[in-house]
Design an enzyme around this catalytic site. Structure first.
Site, PDB file in Angstrom:
ATOM      1  N   TYR A 142       0.764  -1.233  -0.066  1.00  0.00           N
ATOM      2  CA  TYR A 142       0.176  -0.291  -0.203  1.00  0.00           C
ATOM      3  C   TYR A 142       0.715   1.174  -0.034  1.00  0.00           C
ATOM      4  O   TYR A 142       1.856   1.245   0.834  1.00  0.00           O
ATOM      5  CB  TYR A 142      -0.849  -0.068   1.245  1.00  0.00           C
ATOM      6  CG  TYR A 142      -1.686   1.184   1.573  1.00  0.00           C
ATOM      7  CD1 TYR A 142      -1.582   2.013   2.538  1.00  0.00           C
ATOM      8  CD2 TYR A 142      -2.740   1.651   0.589  1.00  0.00           C
ATOM      9  CE1 TYR A 142      -2.180   3.110   2.792  1.00  0.00           C
ATOM     10  CE2 TYR A 142      -3.494   2.430   0.697  1.00  0.00           C
ATOM     11  CZ  TYR A 142      -3.384   3.507   1.952  1.00  0.00           C
ATOM     12  OH  TYR A 142      -4.081   4.599   2.233  1.00  0.00           O
ATOM     13  N   ASP A 237       9.115   2.604  -0.886  1.00  0.00           N
ATOM     14  CA  ASP A 237       8.229   3.325  -0.159  1.00  0.00           C
ATOM     15  C   ASP A 237       8.622   2.860   1.554  1.00  0.00           C
ATOM     16  O   ASP A 237       8.395   1.914   1.919  1.00  0.00           O
ATOM     17  CB  ASP A 237       6.906   2.782  -0.416  1.00  0.00           C
ATOM     18  CG  ASP A 237       5.817   3.303   0.657  1.00  0.00           C
ATOM     19  OD1 ASP A 237       4.720   3.154   0.172  1.00  0.00           O
ATOM     20  OD2 ASP A 237       6.121   4.074   1.498  1.00  0.00           O
ATOM     21  N   LYS A 270       5.367   9.225   8.549  1.00  0.00           N
ATOM     22  CA  LYS A 270       5.141   8.659   9.794  1.00  0.00           C
ATOM     23  C   LYS A 270       6.203   9.021  10.879  1.00  0.00           C
ATOM     24  O   LYS A 270       6.161  10.148  11.407  1.00  0.00           O
ATOM     25  CB  LYS A 270       4.929   7.012   9.830  1.00  0.00           C
ATOM     26  CG  LYS A 270       3.851   6.666   9.117  1.00  0.00           C
ATOM     27  CD  LYS A 270       3.719   5.062   9.059  1.00  0.00           C
ATOM     28  CE  LYS A 270       2.619   4.557   8.047  1.00  0.00           C
ATOM     29  NZ  LYS A 270       1.173   4.742   8.491  1.00  0.00           N
TER      30      LYS A 270
HETATM   31  P1  KE4 Z   1      -0.407   8.357   4.734  1.00  0.00           P
HETATM   32  O1  KE4 Z   1      -1.248   9.120   3.445  1.00  0.00           O
HETATM   33  O2  KE4 Z   1      -1.618   7.471   5.302  1.00  0.00           O
HETATM   34  O3  KE4 Z   1       0.357   9.302   5.627  1.00  0.00           O
HETATM   35  O4  KE4 Z   1       0.602   7.331   4.159  1.00  0.00           O
HETATM   36  C1  KE4 Z   1       0.188   6.292   2.960  1.00  0.00           C
HETATM   37  C2  KE4 Z   1       1.001   5.262   3.223  1.00  0.00           C
HETATM   38  C3  KE4 Z   1       2.210   4.822   2.365  1.00  0.00           C
HETATM   39  N1  KE4 Z   1       3.134   4.181   2.358  1.00  0.00           N
HETATM   40  C4  KE4 Z   1       2.949   2.933   3.379  1.00  0.00           C
HETATM   41  C5  KE4 Z   1       4.031   1.992   3.410  1.00  0.00           C
HETATM   42  C6  KE4 Z   1       1.826   3.121   4.430  1.00  0.00           C
HETATM   43  O5  KE4 Z   1       2.118   2.198   5.136  1.00  0.00           O
HETATM   44  C7  KE4 Z   1       0.976   4.080   4.310  1.00  0.00           C
HETATM   45  C8  KE4 Z   1      -0.103   4.289   5.366  1.00  0.00           C
HETATM   46  N2  KE4 Z   1      -0.239   3.325   6.398  1.00  0.00           N
HETATM   47  C9  KE4 Z   1      -1.469   3.052   6.818  1.00  0.00           C
HETATM   48  C10 KE4 Z   1      -1.308   1.762   7.710  1.00  0.00           C
HETATM   49  N3  KE4 Z   1      -0.986   0.717   7.122  1.00  0.00           N
HETATM   50  C11 KE4 Z   1      -1.988   4.193   7.521  1.00  0.00           C
HETATM   51  C12 KE4 Z   1      -3.117   3.849   8.398  1.00  0.00           C
HETATM   52  C13 KE4 Z   1      -4.438   4.527   7.991  1.00  0.00           C
HETATM   53  O6  KE4 Z   1      -4.493   4.340   6.475  1.00  0.00           O
HETATM   54  O7  KE4 Z   1      -5.208   4.967   8.522  1.00  0.00           O
END
Ligand code: KE4
Length: 431
Positions: A142, A237, A270
């Site tokens: 993701y 990523d 993060k």
């Molecule tokens: P954000 O747009 O949520 O800040 O980041 C997206 C993203 C991009 N790449 C990786 C590897 C990620 O894990 C994420 C976001 N992770 C999720 C949980 N696996 C955030 C939690 C959520 O979607 O509420």
């Protein structure tokens, strides 16, 4: 005092699903989400005053634990100087310098406000810099919810079992090739067929959106070779793994195992924001200078490099850069996973697990999955029962089998022992 159920009912009247991000709704595990009132160190406290040992850490950012004094002091100091200026600040330079210090594959970076924005921008930059349209991602990974990447995502969507998202026009994803993670044959085939058209390959080097799946060394080595040979950019990523699995992120692990290994672009989020909205993407100067205002690839953001968020991120990075920080965090996390596996063995339950730095995962399965289909085949019903039994005992795990867990520097021996005691009871109950 409103109960979690009352708050959830009220939230659902004004916010779709009652949440501002789907995975928080507990749809994968069932039950009522906990509405958090405050947090302290390794703990969350919900609206009913119940305390939980926190293994989500805001999905990764809270590596120091909640309300770390140095971070809190830096944020308060920044707030006293103003919230946002829409103009460059010295602290953006300081944060960029600090991140680049630890990630030698990058010469420049740009700060943005979310991992989605960083990954989306890196993707546009890769396409702009190569003049190519095709991109490759892997099933189960993701990279945020930008249209072109929201295909067979592993977080949220996989949990809901919808491999692609409605509202993404076919035209937008016609250039997105989704391969099986760790599948060398598919990788070779994709480059044999499309090599000259591939702008980039984007990968989670440790797939935390499949809970915890490592890219095998031969796979990663081949990926690097093929990208170099065909002029495609390799995009790491590291939104989840960056400054979480170690100070140099997952790419430092691969560089140790494969001398000279480096991605062409990296995406962070993060931890580098310390809990505030901040992310980044970066790479070599020659690629980064394709970005506006220097080059033809447009990218922008009102709150990019926000002065309060940069203060939070910088204070966080300075703390985790202290000698011994990651050794201690990694040891604590390994101890947790080993304890969980021992408890499962004692209960006669098949469980496997892994960790790197302060990130961990476990599955109710005989062997660690190497790809999305294997993750999907693990015992999710047992996970859901275990999740709730642990939650009832004050241990807050990620509310979805397909999400990684996170330990913070604030998790001490007492939290670890309490977690393992809860696990021993929960494993029997979840049988
Ligand atoms: P954000 O747009 O949520 O800040 O980041 C997206 C993203 C991009 N790449 C990786 C590897 C990620 O894990 C994420 C976001 N992770 C999720 C949980 N696996 C955030 C939690 C959520 O979607 O509420």
């Amino acid at each position: 005092m409103s109960t979690n159920a009352e708050l959830f009912e009220r939230a659902r009247r004004v916010i779709p699903g009652g949440v501002n991000s789907p995975v928080r709704a507990f749809r994968a595990v069932g039950g009522t989400p906990r509405f958090i009132a405050r947090a302290e160190g390794p703990y969350l406290f919900d609206a009913e005053g119940k305390r939980y040992i926190d293994y989500i850490g805001s999905w990764g950012p809270m590596i120091l634990g909640h309300r770390h004094p140095a971070v809190e002091e830096a944020v308060h100091r920044a707030v006293d100087q103003g919230l946002s200026f829409g103009a460059p600040t010295e602290r953006e330079i300081e944060l960029a310098e600090e991140i680049l210090r630890h990630v030698p594959s990058m010469e420049q970076l740009r700060l943005v406000s979310s991992g989605t924005e960083a990954a989306m921008s890196a993707l546009r930059l890769a396409r702009g810099a190569t003049g190519r349209d095709m991109i490759v991602k892997f099933e189960g990974c993701y990279h945020g919810h930008a249209d072109a990447l929201l295909v067979k995502a592993g977080s949220g969507l996989a949990t809901f079992g919808h491999p692609t998202s409605a509202g993404v026009p076919a035209a937008v994803v016609q250039d997105t090739l989704v391969l099986e993670y760790n599948n060398l044959v598919q990788l070779d085939e994709a480059f044999d067929l499309h090599g000259a058209k591939i702008a980039c390959v984007m990968i989670e080097p440790i797939a935390g959106n499949m809970n915890f799946v490592r890219a095998a060394l031969p796979f990663m080595q081949r990926l690097r070779e093929l990208c170099s040979r065909h002029g495609a950019l390799l995009v790491f990523d590291e939104v989840m793994t960056g400054f979480r699995v170690g100070l140099g992120g997952a790419q430092a692990l691969y560089a140790r195992a494969l001398p000279g290994f480096a991605p062409d672009l990296s995406v962070f989020g993060k931890v580098i924001g310390g809990g505030m909205p901040l992310a980044a993407f970066g790479g070599k100067r020659a690629v980064m200078e394709q970005l506006a205002p220097l080059g033809p690839v447009y990218q922008a953001g009102t709150l990019s490099g926000n002065p309060v968020a940069t203060a939070c991120g910088l204070a966080t990075l300075r703390e985790i850069a202290r000698p011994g920080f990651f050794e201690a965090l990694a040891a604590r996390t390994r101890q947790l996973v080993a304890g969980l596996l021992a408890a499962a063995e004692g209960a006669g339950v098949a469980m496997c697990g892994d960790s790197e730095g302060g990130m961990f995962g476990f599955f109710f399965a005989q062997a660690l999955p190497q790809k999305y289909a294997e993750v999907m085949a693990t015992d999710s019903a047992r996970f859901n029962r275990f999740f709730h039994a642990m939650l009832d005992r004050g241990v807050y795990l990620a509310p979805a089998l397909y999400e990684a867990g996170f330990v913070s520097a604030a998790h001490g021996e007492s939290e670890l022992q309490a977690t393992l005691a809860a696990a021993r009871e929960s494993l029997r109950l979840a049988d």
